[in-house]
Design a protein around this motif. Structure first.
Motif, PDB file in Angstrom:
ATOM      1  N   THR A   1      99.699 125.689 -24.711  1.00  0.00           N
ATOM      2  CA  THR A   1      99.340 125.300 -26.240  1.00  0.00           C
ATOM      3  C   THR A   1      97.884 125.851 -26.895  1.00  0.00           C
ATOM      4  O   THR A   1      97.782 127.121 -26.685  1.00  0.00           O
ATOM      5  CB  THR A   1      98.503 123.748 -24.982  1.00  0.00           C
ATOM      6  OG1 THR A   1      97.104 124.397 -24.447  1.00  0.00           O
ATOM      7  CG2 THR A   1      98.931 122.819 -24.699  1.00  0.00           C
ATOM      8  N   ALA A   2      97.751 125.521 -27.859  1.00  0.00           N
ATOM      9  CA  ALA A   2      96.959 125.869 -28.750  1.00  0.00           C
ATOM     10  C   ALA A   2      95.436 126.944 -28.476  1.00  0.00           C
ATOM     11  O   ALA A   2      94.345 126.911 -27.792  1.00  0.00           O
ATOM     12  CB  ALA A   2      96.951 125.840 -30.584  1.00  0.00           C
ATOM     13  N   LEU A   3      95.438 124.938 -27.257  1.00  0.00           N
ATOM     14  CA  LEU A   3      93.709 124.858 -26.588  1.00  0.00           C
ATOM     15  C   LEU A   3      93.997 125.791 -25.465  1.00  0.00           C
ATOM     16  O   LEU A   3      92.825 126.431 -25.076  1.00  0.00           O
ATOM     17  CB  LEU A   3      94.097 123.175 -26.074  1.00  0.00           C
ATOM     18  CG  LEU A   3      92.435 123.085 -25.263  1.00  0.00           C
ATOM     19  CD1 LEU A   3      91.262 122.958 -25.976  1.00  0.00           C
ATOM     20  CD2 LEU A   3      92.242 121.888 -24.109  1.00  0.00           C
ATOM     21  N   ASN A   4      94.565 125.699 -24.272  1.00  0.00           N
ATOM     22  CA  ASN A   4      95.051 126.634 -23.618  1.00  0.00           C
ATOM     23  C   ASN A   4      94.435 128.658 -24.094  1.00  0.00           C
ATOM     24  O   ASN A   4      94.043 129.293 -23.745  1.00  0.00           O
ATOM     25  CB  ASN A   4      95.938 126.235 -22.597  1.00  0.00           C
ATOM     26  CG  ASN A   4      96.459 125.270 -21.757  1.00  0.00           C
ATOM     27  OD1 ASN A   4      95.139 124.813 -21.529  1.00  0.00           O
ATOM     28  ND2 ASN A   4      96.856 125.312 -20.882  1.00  0.00           N
ATOM     29  N   ALA A   5      95.609 128.451 -24.649  1.00  0.00           N
ATOM     30  CA  ALA A   5      95.465 129.808 -25.692  1.00  0.00           C
ATOM     31  C   ALA A   5      93.761 129.972 -26.184  1.00  0.00           C
ATOM     32  O   ALA A   5      93.596 131.298 -26.158  1.00  0.00           O
ATOM     33  CB  ALA A   5      96.269 129.743 -26.492  1.00  0.00           C
TER      34      ALA A   5
ATOM     35  N   ASN B   1      90.985 131.164 -23.732  1.00  0.00           N
ATOM     36  CA  ASN B   1      91.718 132.555 -22.875  1.00  0.00           C
ATOM     37  C   ASN B   1      91.444 133.756 -24.648  1.00  0.00           C
ATOM     38  O   ASN B   1      91.470 134.817 -24.122  1.00  0.00           O
ATOM     39  CB  ASN B   1      92.929 132.267 -22.558  1.00  0.00           C
ATOM     40  CG  ASN B   1      93.098 131.929 -21.389  1.00  0.00           C
ATOM     41  OD1 ASN B   1      92.830 131.999 -20.420  1.00  0.00           O
ATOM     42  ND2 ASN B   1      94.403 131.232 -21.065  1.00  0.00           N
ATOM     43  N   GLY B   2      91.090 133.341 -24.989  1.00  0.00           N
ATOM     44  CA  GLY B   2      90.774 133.922 -26.769  1.00  0.00           C
ATOM     45  C   GLY B   2      91.920 133.927 -27.497  1.00  0.00           C
ATOM     46  O   GLY B   2      91.787 135.462 -27.516  1.00  0.00           O
ATOM     47  N   HIS B   3      92.949 133.798 -27.135  1.00  0.00           N
ATOM     48  CA  HIS B   3      94.016 134.109 -27.431  1.00  0.00           C
ATOM     49  C   HIS B   3      95.013 133.274 -29.551  1.00  0.00           C
ATOM     50  O   HIS B   3      95.825 133.516 -29.329  1.00  0.00           O
ATOM     51  CB  HIS B   3      95.152 134.086 -26.415  1.00  0.00           C
ATOM     52  CG  HIS B   3      94.929 135.312 -25.446  1.00  0.00           C
ATOM     53  ND1 HIS B   3      95.920 134.482 -24.416  1.00  0.00           N
ATOM     54  CD2 HIS B   3      94.223 136.467 -25.006  1.00  0.00           C
ATOM     55  CE1 HIS B   3      95.094 135.924 -23.473  1.00  0.00           C
ATOM     56  NE2 HIS B   3      94.386 136.888 -24.193  1.00  0.00           N
ATOM     57  N   LEU B   4      93.616 132.752 -29.469  1.00  0.00           N
ATOM     58  CA  LEU B   4      94.051 131.618 -30.943  1.00  0.00           C
ATOM     59  C   LEU B   4      94.628 132.193 -32.191  1.00  0.00           C
ATOM     60  O   LEU B   4      95.928 131.353 -32.405  1.00  0.00           O
ATOM     61  CB  LEU B   4      93.011 130.639 -31.009  1.00  0.00           C
ATOM     62  CG  LEU B   4      93.237 129.757 -32.364  1.00  0.00           C
ATOM     63  CD1 LEU B   4      94.384 128.904 -30.757  1.00  0.00           C
ATOM     64  CD2 LEU B   4      92.217 128.806 -31.865  1.00  0.00           C
ATOM     65  N   SER B   5      94.269 133.392 -32.595  1.00  0.00           N
ATOM     66  CA  SER B   5      94.585 134.118 -33.565  1.00  0.00           C
ATOM     67  C   SER B   5      96.589 134.944 -33.096  1.00  0.00           C
ATOM     68  O   SER B   5      96.684 134.323 -34.361  1.00  0.00           O
ATOM     69  CB  SER B   5      93.762 135.658 -34.068  1.00  0.00           C
ATOM     70  OG  SER B   5      93.144 136.117 -32.483  1.00  0.00           O
TER      71      SER B   5
END
Length: 77
Positions: free
Chosen positions: A23-27, A30-34
């Motif tokens: 999910t985008a929330l989990n990403a 972890n600093g991986h949203l972009s």
């Protein structure tokens, strides 16, 4: 005595990097949203650069990228 886990490495080139987070929330946590859910990644030496729409959106070490994302080489045909 425990064995050390060997780290994956990547050679210079272009890859499709997919986040392992579902999910985008989990990403984001972890600093991986972009990068989520996937992004073009280019490895140059010990650095990995992530692109969206031709612009760098994030970078990290090649070792981190190789071991935190599912990467597939982009092969020119």
């Amino acid at each position: 005595m425990s064995r050390r886990k060997s780290l994956a490495t990547l050679t210079d080139g272009k890859y499709l990097a997919k986040c392992r987070q579902t999910t985008a929330l989990n990403a984001g946590m972890n600093g991986h949203l972009s990068v989520w859910p996937e992004a073009l990644m280019e490895v140059k030496g010990k650095e990995a650069f992530f692109y969206r729409d031709g612009k760098v959106v994030w970078s990290c070490s090649m070792l981190y990228a190789a071991n935190q994302f599912d990467v597939t080489p982009i092969v020119k045909s």
